[in-house]
Design an enzyme around this catalytic site. Sequence first.
Site, short mmCIF file in Angstrom:
data_model
loop_
_atom_site.label_atom_id
_atom_site.label_comp_id
_atom_site.label_asym_id
_atom_site.label_seq_id
_atom_site.Cartn_x
_atom_site.Cartn_y
_atom_site.Cartn_z
N GLY A 82 49.15 67.98 18.20
CA GLY A 82 48.98 69.11 19.19
C GLY A 82 48.95 70.33 18.75
O GLY A 82 49.39 70.81 17.38
N ASP A 83 48.25 71.24 19.15
CA ASP A 83 48.27 72.80 18.85
C ASP A 83 47.93 73.83 19.98
O ASP A 83 47.07 73.39 20.86
CB ASP A 83 47.15 73.27 17.76
CG ASP A 83 47.60 74.45 16.93
OD1 ASP A 83 48.29 74.47 16.24
OD2 ASP A 83 47.06 75.58 17.58
N SER A 84 48.69 74.76 20.09
CA SER A 84 48.60 75.74 21.49
C SER A 84 48.28 77.14 20.92
O SER A 84 48.74 77.58 19.71
CB SER A 84 49.73 75.69 22.05
OG SER A 84 49.98 74.48 22.61
N GLY A 119 45.39 71.66 22.18
CA GLY A 119 44.30 70.96 21.75
C GLY A 119 45.25 69.74 21.44
O GLY A 119 46.35 69.78 21.10
#
Length: 245
Positions: A82-84, A119
């Site tokens: 994940g990435d934010s 994501g």
Amino acid sequence: MIPVVLASQSPSRLQILRDGGIDPVIIVSEVDERAIEDEFTGSVGELTTALSEAKARAVTDRIIATTPPALHGADTVVVIAGDSLLEFDGRAIGKPGTAERTREVWSAIAGQWTQLHSGHTVAVLSRTPQTNGPADRSGADDGSVIVDENDRTASAIFELSALRSKRSATSVLIGTPTPEELEAYIATEEPFHVAGALTIDGHGGAFVDRLDGDHLTVLGLSLPVVRELVTDMGLLWPDLWTLQR
């Protein structure tokens, strides 16, 4: 039970999975996020998806190259990445890293509505047995080749069988801390290491006035989104649970 690998060193993502009954193996991707960000030309939301996919692919490549001991014996492995990023005024705000940059971020976003994008990428690895040549087998009396099942297991390798991504977004109304409160928050160094210079599961939670959407997205990993990806790839979500609730 299907073992899960979390391609992240984020304490929030780890806690979300554990609270959801999953105790993952941690493998940090070591992806050069800045290089991807510098070359990317899409939207902020699309960037989070690109980053999460890059992390998932980096970790799957490492598992395929050298399977960690914790995954030995598994026929299927799920990798979650994940990435934010916080979006304000059409621009991405990542981890500020310093007190000076944190002050700049808060000067812009205090009292404003922002969008927190996360994501998510899920990869499924399947083990494929590799059959060695006859020279590595003992022969039967009739001249046929005997395949040692222990040897078959030892020589098995993982292959990437599926990979899917999806992003989610939550609107965040940022509060307005006093100058003294902001300096105290900066002194904790918490905002240095989180997207948008704040997180709702720490000291910064008091400075968020409202959320419109999934709060887990703000924390960096939406379990409903991850479950959807896992289910779409033909797996049963409870098969990932490793902790008794």
